[in-house]
Scaffold this active site. Structure first.
Site, mmCIF file in Angstrom:
data_model
loop_
_atom_site.group_PDB
_atom_site.id
_atom_site.type_symbol
_atom_site.label_atom_id
_atom_site.label_comp_id
_atom_site.label_asym_id
_atom_site.label_seq_id
_atom_site.Cartn_x
_atom_site.Cartn_y
_atom_site.Cartn_z
ATOM 1 N N GLY A 165 1.315 -0.983 -0.055
ATOM 2 C CA GLY A 165 -0.381 -0.313 -0.366
ATOM 3 C C GLY A 165 0.860 1.334 0.004
ATOM 4 O O GLY A 165 1.984 1.255 0.378
ATOM 5 N N CYS A 166 0.225 2.507 -0.267
ATOM 6 C CA CYS A 166 0.936 3.489 -0.426
ATOM 7 C C CYS A 166 1.247 3.964 1.228
ATOM 8 O O CYS A 166 2.426 4.564 1.022
ATOM 9 C CB CYS A 166 0.179 4.417 -0.865
ATOM 10 S SG CYS A 166 -1.619 4.733 -0.587
ATOM 11 N N PHE A 167 0.699 4.115 1.987
ATOM 12 C CA PHE A 167 1.101 4.666 3.244
ATOM 13 C C PHE A 167 1.901 3.242 3.641
ATOM 14 O O PHE A 167 3.331 3.675 4.721
ATOM 15 C CB PHE A 167 -0.229 4.474 4.136
ATOM 16 C CG PHE A 167 -0.973 6.340 4.067
ATOM 17 C CD1 PHE A 167 -1.468 7.400 4.114
ATOM 18 C CD2 PHE A 167 -2.507 5.091 3.823
ATOM 19 C CE1 PHE A 167 -1.186 8.061 3.758
ATOM 20 C CE2 PHE A 167 -3.590 6.537 3.153
ATOM 21 C CZ PHE A 167 -2.737 7.567 3.347
ATOM 22 N N THR A 171 4.166 1.821 2.632
ATOM 23 C CA THR A 171 5.732 1.843 1.374
ATOM 24 C C THR A 171 6.504 3.095 2.444
ATOM 25 O O THR A 171 7.647 2.955 2.737
ATOM 26 C CB THR A 171 4.861 2.193 0.304
ATOM 27 O OG1 THR A 171 4.857 1.063 -0.166
ATOM 28 C CG2 THR A 171 6.685 2.353 -0.681
ATOM 29 N N ALA A 172 5.527 4.428 2.361
ATOM 30 C CA ALA A 172 6.584 5.234 2.919
ATOM 31 C C ALA A 172 6.514 5.507 4.626
ATOM 32 O O ALA A 172 8.193 5.898 4.785
ATOM 33 C CB ALA A 172 5.015 6.715 2.336
#
Lengths: 345, 345, 345, 345
Positions: D148-150, D152-153
């Site tokens: 997911g995007c969150f 990953t960061a």
């Protein structure tokens, strides 16, 4: 005085509420909605927490007649067609913010709006509510057609030169830019943030339903005007309309002379502000206010004039103008509850 | 091939760098700046961390002559006037992104730019680099004047109807909208976020320095054209230009016929995309790419055509077009390193 | 009553003017500026065309003493340090919107602001103007230090749980987000549109000068609190602050119980609105208003509470709160001229 | 190689297409959609005019098996649960961008996603595709769960200190900010421009379905970590995620030492860029690219570290990372077709 707002859950409705809830002659706002009822208004608009304890009510014509002195219709196209005739013989004054009652020609409405029009006897009774031009009629109106947002900016920008026949009647071109709130609160891909942000988009090319409204008004000022070029663009912003207007001058006029003409024309219009030479209004300079600001400049090279007219589409383009009309229709000072500085920045 | 970029710390410079650093025929970019030198490029642009290990160099004409095959000038107005003549007799090919070499008439430059012009013998040598129209000259150019952003969108939008004399030559009106990056990286109140956001502002009314550039090009296509109406508006977005163009048709033409004409006119132009009937491009649809997208529609009521032309001002309006010219001037395929899909959304 | 505004050409100044020019107890606003004088105020702010006919005046302490009852200082850091002491022995009440008088510890000011502090005898006289907590002192104040924008949102968000010792004193973390207008009207690359738009940026990491102000206030509520974690982020928007606050609960409390505590704590605070369970405020829901809206939720998994507190940085975070203090200092109703619905959308 | 994209009409799908259509090892992209079929792809995305002549195809498992080597699923939650098992026994490699295969614990999926989970035997086969940490497994994967995007960061921001046990395992708080494109292309009031613009909004407080995904990954790095605090905020921008991470250090470490640790940890990770001391990444500095940029700073006063991690949510947070995994799964250089400078500004 008790007033009612039909369509309170839309952007026009909530802007009416913002102003009317602080209006010195309004004792109570009654809020109607066809989509939601028996729920607190602040459910739809949490920014009104503790400000509004209203419960949305179902639209009941008889209840409205017995409770409300003035009824605002902030409704999608087509609703006023069926609703407003039911109040024709009552004492309730109607201020319709939709486009249903603006065009005098029934077939023109049906052609541009692509839906059935209200009966002609109702159209006849409706007064077009642009106070800077039709104030006398408005003060006597019982059924008022509040102008569209683009027509307001455009007609006010053009009226002085059109009425005085200073521009070629076939030469008028209006390039309009608008914020997204004019499209209302309903979600669509057209108003989806990721599609609108960092984007400029033209839409309804040559087909915007406000075109005949503008032409009808300009025609009353100068009957040689029959058609104009008009396009609208969606801007990545919420509020504000700019109409950039181009027209060929019939003779050599200086910018200064035209500005003087505009100042005279609008001398008694508290909400129209004519900018000084070489100053042009931007949309943010009227944000949240009922002003229409106008700047202009003659282009000696082309013999044309560029006129820039800006409004807040939810205020002078909708709710603010409706309350300006409300004031006039009820004998109040035109600026009552409305004369506030724009929010800047 | 080694290329140099003067003005690397500006937005035009960094966009050149983005593309040239991936260009298959460029072995090395050398970056020059008058404001900063001997410091890493990524200090100015942290988004280039680990991508660029360049150190900004002072501008030294002799060093450039000995090291660089093609030099891009991405400099403010006035710099190229003094810099480009120093390379006239060298082997270095110059691609000037500023407006200094675009106008053939020296006094016209001085009138509109309000600064001294380069010598006429330099102007004579400069080729105007709009590849879709002047490709043959560009392939032989040694000194290239890269077009302005507004002229690119406007001239490409008008060329087919102007050259074919389908529009009244006195009737052309261009209403342009631009993102803020066109104003460069230097801070000013005009580009201050709180003044630009949620705002539309017209500027340089009738006075934009791109007006004579547009007129000069249109005049070469149809010498009956001498002047146009042109205005520009600042939009609350970073990239993108839309030119909305209005002109009176000389006869009755259908939208379909005009679209066909455009498709033919640009059949060999890989970066111009003509949209299908009833589809209009928005600025985001060319974001980050070198495309110029064009849509149009005839308005039978007024006898005018509305043409919508969009570009990314930093790409087809500046760096992208410069590299398209670079490709042509060096015998590379026109699209080399440039043919990428726009970033969407 | 006559009031004066020093720093009228800034965003804080013009927001003070917007409210004070409609305040029922203010007869006249006199506007002072060090950067511009003897020119119309509407030159700086064209949105005030026809609303303001004020001429900006030079700052003349004696003239102010003889003409003004309350003086607002909406000035950059450092100005109040030299200006406010000159009014200490006069009858003029001072409301200072800058940070110069907020910290009681002179060396702490000099460490965080990196500039000399006003004398301690002046600091002693200054009352910290957060009405929801220090109302009694404010009503008697002659010299008022108006709180910073981040401290206002943060302290109001934390006060109930801090004073009641419901959170671990070492566990407080504040992640703040702000619009750009907090940086003022002066242009800089930090506030350049093309750098801010479509961007989120953290700044002054661990070093924001509002940190000691927050800690000083929390310490007065619970002296076990000595330091907090606090960071600020620049958002691509003009107005609005959100403080997202994280803290470990000292025991098991339900969201409902905490919300009840907040409602009790702020029962007499007309500008603090506690949201209902599972509803969180967004910044736009207080746009243009003096409200501070607070929502919260307990996370059973981690034993922490998340508190969300939003304000309009130019209103409750600056000008609005200053006028709330002005009302209290002069015996007016706290909400006079200030209780308006937010502008939405 | 032929690849397929299911869900081509979404934002994840079109970003996959942008990169894959320029990928040197991809001969053909076949595009599948359940909502539209047998229509040109450029109808959905006019920015692909003349770039794509693809016709959207219906999803036909047998056709896919016979034509496609790698299949990307850019589909809403729930689709992959039924689709991916049908390829388990085929030769088609699956890269699933949805969250359906990321959690190893079936009941956890059902609790957080509130929908049925795929069978456990499928979950077992799925490799979690965060290349910077699980590269060895990815190179052998046939069924890949793209993060997911969150997550990953966040995971990239925390991995070095978590694995090295430099932070208190119970102290981790992540305050995330995201652009709107993460919500996909379907219109809703949440993503309506007029509701998002000039607004910051927290959502899914303590309930975001990415929380267990982050915790699962952190737990594999340090099994003392069981839960974190995590919140997400919607920003008025299209692309970009920032995770601002707070954690208590277990001992006294300097910023410099931690930065060195991060540089070592990511020495072989071409898409992670560690910023130098006192420099923090902003979201725009990775716009359109596959980079994850990280900055950090120790706060001696509180004993905590602030870590800032940014990505483009559609690139490193979705499509870019999927193609990074695609490269690894097929033995290509990790950066193939992906290593481009961010678009700035």
């Amino acid at each position: 005085m008790k007033v009612g707002i039909v369509g309170a859950t839309g952007y026009g409705g909530v802007e009416l509420y913002r102003i009317l809830s602080n209006h010195p002659h309004v004792d109570e706002c009654i809020l109607y909605s066809s989509s939601e009822m028996d729920v607190p208004y602040s459910n739809s608009f949490p920014h009104l927490t503790e400000i509004s304890d209203h419960i949305l009510k179902n639209i009941d014509v008889e209840e409205i007649k017995s409770n409300v002195t003035v009824l605002f219709l902030a409704t999608p196209p087509g609703v006023s067609r069926t609703l407003s005739p039911q109040f024709i013989d009552s004492d309730v004054k109607i201020i319709d913010l939709s486009g249903d009652l603006r065009l005098k020609n029934k077939s023109e409405y049906e052609e541009w709006y692509k839906r059935p029009c209200v009966d002609e006897n109702v159209l006849e009774k409706a007064v077009y509510g642009l106070p800077e031009i039709y104030k006398a009629d408005i003060t006597k109106a019982k059924l008022l057609a509040n102008p569209g947002c683009f027509p307001t900016a455009t007609i006010l920008g053009l009226a002085p030169v059109v009425e005085n026949k200073l521009v070629n009647e076939q030469s008028i071109i209006v390039d309009a830019k608008t914020g997204v709130s004019g499209a209302g609160r309903n979600a669509s891909q057209t108003t989806h943030f990721s599609e609108v942000n960092e984007n400029v988009k033209i839409y309804k090319v040559h087909e915007h339903q406000h075109i005949p409204e503008i032409e009808q008004a300009l025609h009353t000022l100068n009957d040689a005007i029959t058609c104009i070029s008009f396009n609208t663009h969606l801007m990545p912003m919420t509020r504000g309309i700019m109409a950039t207007i181009y027209a060929s001058l019939t003779d050599t006029y200086s910018t200064e002379k035209l500005l003087d003409l505009y100042k005279d024309f609008y001398a008694d219009s508290p909400f129209v502000r004519i900018r000084k030479q070489n100053e042009f209004p931007s949309t943010k300079e009227v944000y949240g206010s009922n002003f229409c600001d106008i700047g202009l400049k003659v282009d000696e090279r082309t013999g044309r004039v560029t006129i820039v007219s800006v409004i807040d589409n939810l205020m002078k383009g909708a709710a603010g103008q409706a309350i300006q009309n409300f004031n006039l229709m009820n004998g109040f000072e035109e600026t009552t509850g409305l004369y506030h500085a724009p929010i800047y920045p």
